[in-house]
Design a protein around this motif. Structure first.
Motif, mmCIF file in Angstrom:
data_model
loop_
_atom_site.group_PDB
_atom_site.id
_atom_site.type_symbol
_atom_site.label_atom_id
_atom_site.label_comp_id
_atom_site.label_asym_id
_atom_site.label_seq_id
_atom_site.Cartn_x
_atom_site.Cartn_y
_atom_site.Cartn_z
ATOM 1 N N ARG A 22 0.817 -1.221 0.000
ATOM 2 C CA ARG A 22 0.000 0.000 0.000
ATOM 3 C C ARG A 22 0.849 1.268 0.000
ATOM 4 N NH1 ARG A 22 -2.675 -0.274 5.170
ATOM 5 N NH2 ARG A 22 -1.174 -1.888 5.713
ATOM 6 N N CYS A 23 2.024 1.210 0.596
ATOM 7 C CA CYS A 23 2.836 2.424 0.780
ATOM 8 C C CYS A 23 3.315 2.963 -0.572
ATOM 9 C CB CYS A 23 4.036 2.102 1.668
ATOM 10 S SG CYS A 23 5.144 3.511 1.884
ATOM 11 N N LEU A 24 3.118 4.268 -0.759
ATOM 12 C CA LEU A 24 3.527 4.933 -2.002
ATOM 13 C C LEU A 24 4.956 5.472 -1.908
ATOM 14 C CD1 LEU A 24 0.251 7.027 -2.445
ATOM 15 C CD2 LEU A 24 0.751 4.782 -3.408
ATOM 16 N N THR A 25 5.590 5.279 -0.757
ATOM 17 C CA THR A 25 6.924 5.845 -0.455
ATOM 18 C C THR A 25 6.993 7.345 -0.784
ATOM 19 O OG1 THR A 25 7.979 5.220 -2.548
ATOM 20 C CG2 THR A 25 8.080 3.620 -0.766
ATOM 21 N N CYS A 26 5.887 8.037 -0.488
ATOM 22 C CA CYS A 26 5.817 9.470 -0.793
ATOM 23 C C CYS A 26 6.601 10.311 0.224
ATOM 24 C CB CYS A 26 4.364 9.933 -0.816
ATOM 25 S SG CYS A 26 3.546 9.787 0.793
ATOM 26 N N GLY A 27 6.817 9.759 1.423
ATOM 27 C CA GLY A 27 7.555 10.491 2.449
ATOM 28 C C GLY A 27 6.717 11.482 3.245
ATOM 29 N N ASN A 28 5.405 11.554 2.967
ATOM 30 C CA ASN A 28 4.555 12.488 3.728
ATOM 31 C C ASN A 28 4.687 12.285 5.225
ATOM 32 O OD1 ASN A 28 3.386 13.774 1.599
ATOM 33 N ND2 ASN A 28 1.281 13.265 2.140
ATOM 34 N N CYS A 29 4.724 11.016 5.647
ATOM 35 C CA CYS A 29 4.753 10.736 7.089
ATOM 36 C C CYS A 29 5.992 11.347 7.729
ATOM 37 C CB CYS A 29 4.674 9.233 7.351
ATOM 38 S SG CYS A 29 5.763 8.255 6.307
ATOM 39 N N THR A 30 7.103 11.339 7.025
ATOM 40 C CA THR A 30 8.331 11.902 7.601
ATOM 41 C C THR A 30 8.306 13.426 7.585
ATOM 42 O OG1 THR A 30 9.434 11.732 5.449
ATOM 43 C CG2 THR A 30 9.766 9.917 6.978
ATOM 44 N N TRP A 58 -2.091 12.272 7.317
ATOM 45 C CA TRP A 58 -1.536 12.792 6.073
ATOM 46 C C TRP A 58 -0.946 11.710 5.173
ATOM 47 C CZ3 TRP A 58 -3.171 17.426 4.812
ATOM 48 C CH2 TRP A 58 -3.693 18.208 5.848
ATOM 49 N N CYS A 59 -1.134 10.455 5.554
ATOM 50 C CA CYS A 59 -0.742 9.357 4.654
ATOM 51 C C CYS A 59 -1.840 9.217 3.605
ATOM 52 C CB CYS A 59 -0.603 8.052 5.428
ATOM 53 S SG CYS A 59 -0.313 6.651 4.315
ATOM 54 N N PRO A 60 -1.513 9.370 2.328
ATOM 55 C CA PRO A 60 -2.568 9.341 1.311
ATOM 56 C C PRO A 60 -3.305 8.012 1.237
ATOM 57 C CG PRO A 60 -0.386 9.512 0.289
ATOM 58 C CD PRO A 60 -0.194 9.667 1.759
HETATM 59 S S1 SF4 Z 1 2.779 8.757 4.077
HETATM 60 FE FE1 SF4 Z 1 4.432 7.338 4.619
HETATM 61 S S2 SF4 Z 1 3.394 5.347 4.966
HETATM 62 FE FE2 SF4 Z 1 1.962 6.677 3.835
HETATM 63 S S3 SF4 Z 1 2.261 6.200 1.679
HETATM 64 FE FE3 SF4 Z 1 3.586 7.966 2.120
HETATM 65 S S4 SF4 Z 1 5.571 7.038 2.718
HETATM 66 FE FE4 SF4 Z 1 4.047 5.384 2.805
#
Ligand code: SF4
Ligand code: SF4
Length: 395
Positions: free
Chosen positions: A271-279, A360-362
């Protein structure tokens, strides 16, 4: 807690009305602070510069859940009637881009330009309990280790903190189970609890430092009654009871170390998009990269520090490739660092239960759910006859 702190805390609580709160803003400005705090911008409550009480999100609240955030109108004029938004105080203390030094070509080489000029110290207005813990974590990393980060120190020293005890839990908060909220217990100069009771709208104030007492002495206030103290207590108790999410932190470091190869990491990677929003939204994530840049003429150069994320491939690039090439390894790294290796490094959890990474995780990946499912699978394995546990295998 020092004797001074204890004496200050034991004193009777104070009360400010709306005019008194504006007075507090004016006193802090007159003392040379830049005021920063929550305000409504582009459909969210963010942190930015404030000029007056009217810049606060008057009458606004928010609805949050996994992957969901929206503002909604309240039926009162609460100033702090919402949970935390996408920004955290690292916006000011650890900005996305920091210039570390500049240099200009000179006749016989180059000269370094002093970039250490200090701006007016901030006064942070409305800092939540979980965020005080996050700031304490950043302080430990940047100020209290073997090396002091001067760029962070310049921004952090002399910051005046007005905390706000939470009057409403957000849909993704879990600070109560992390022991980090919803009441502010340390790390502030003044802490307020907003009370709306019928026609009455006031702020119960607790003094947290000598500087807080000095500032309060310049602001029109009165002593709180026992009833007002009780009303403020019940605001915080109600907030704690509202919190729908929890994280069981017992043995959490070893739980994650034991489960490095758990099948749940594959599920989350799907499921993870590796978008980095969480960080980016996490108030404790501090990773950065450093870039040296020159202008086109080659006359000027600078070194900048930019926020980075362990979800990018470049983050773990070591000659020849990334050592965390898969989404699975990157999510596992992030969550295991937050909740386990952080404890080895810094002596505390890297998570303060603010819930931002869930909101904020999409795709609504939920750190509390991931921990819960890994823990539950161990319990189920232990309870199942013929399980790996019964067979004496490591699980
Ligand atoms: S916010 Fe974090 S856990 Fe959610 S999709 Fe993006 S990288 Fe993955
Ligand atoms: S890991 Fe998530 S819940 Fe924990 S502090 Fe970071 S953003 Fe908040």
């Amino acid at each position: 807690m020092s004797e001074l702190d204890t004496a200050l805390r034991r004193g009777p609580k104070k009360v400010l009305d709306l005019a008194g709160l504006q007075d507090l803003f004016s006193v802090l400005s007159a003392r040379g602070h830049q005021l920063a705090g929550p305000t409504v911008r582009e459909g969210a409550i963010v942190y930015d510069r404030l000029a007056s009480v009217q810049d606060l999100p008057v009458g606004w609240s928010d609805e949050q859940d996994g992957g969901t955030y929206r503002l909604r109108r309240r039926d009162d004029d609460a100033l702090f009637g919402f949970a935390v938004g996408p920004h955290s105080w690292k916006k000011f203390l650890l900005p996305p881009v920091t210039t570390l030094w500049r240099a200009e070509r000179s006749d016989n080489g180059f000269k370094v330009i002093d970039t250490s000029e200090k701006a007016a110290p901030y006064a942070f207005i409305g800092v939540r309990a979980c965020e005080l813990h996050a700031i304490a974590i950043q302080d430990r990393v940047f100020l209290n280790g073997s090396y002091t980060d001067t760029a962070y120190l310049r921004r952090r020293e002399d910051v005046f903190i007005v905390a706000a005890n939470c009057g409403q839990a957000g849909g993704t908060c879990f600070c109560a189970s992390m022991g980090t909220g919803p009441r502010a217990t340390s790390g502030f100069d003044l802490a307020l609890t907003e009370v709306l009771a019928g026609e009455r709208h006031y702020f119960l104030l607790e003094v947290g430092s000598e500087r807080g007492a000095e500032v309060l002495a310049e602001v029109e206030h009165r002593e709180a009654t026992a009833e007002e103290e009780q009303e403020a207590e019940s605001v915080v108790a109600r907030t704690a009871a509202q919190m729908a999410r929890t994280m069981d932190t017992i043995d959490i470091r070893d739980l994650l170390y034991r489960n490095r190869e758990h099948h749940r990491w594959d599920d989350v990677a799907g499921r993870c998009l590796t978008c980095g929003n969480c960080t980016m939204v996490c108030p404790t994530c501090f990773c950065a990269t450093v870039e040296d840049v020159t202008d086109l003429t080659g006359e000027k150069a600078q070194r900048v520090r930019k926020r980075d994320s362990c979800f990018t491939m470049d983050f773990s690039y070591i000659h020849g490739g990334s050592i965390r090439a898969s989404p699975k390894s990157r999510y596992r790294q992030w969550m295991t660092h937050k909740l386990a290796t952080w404890i080895d490094q810094f002596g505390t959890s890297g998570c303060v239960g603010c819930g931002r990474c869930i909101t904020w995780c999409p795709v609504a990946i939920d750190i509390t759910e991931e921990v819960h499912l890994i823990r539950a699978s161990e319990g189920a394995a232990a309870a199942t006859p013929g399980s790996a546990d019964e067979r004496g295998e490591e699980i």
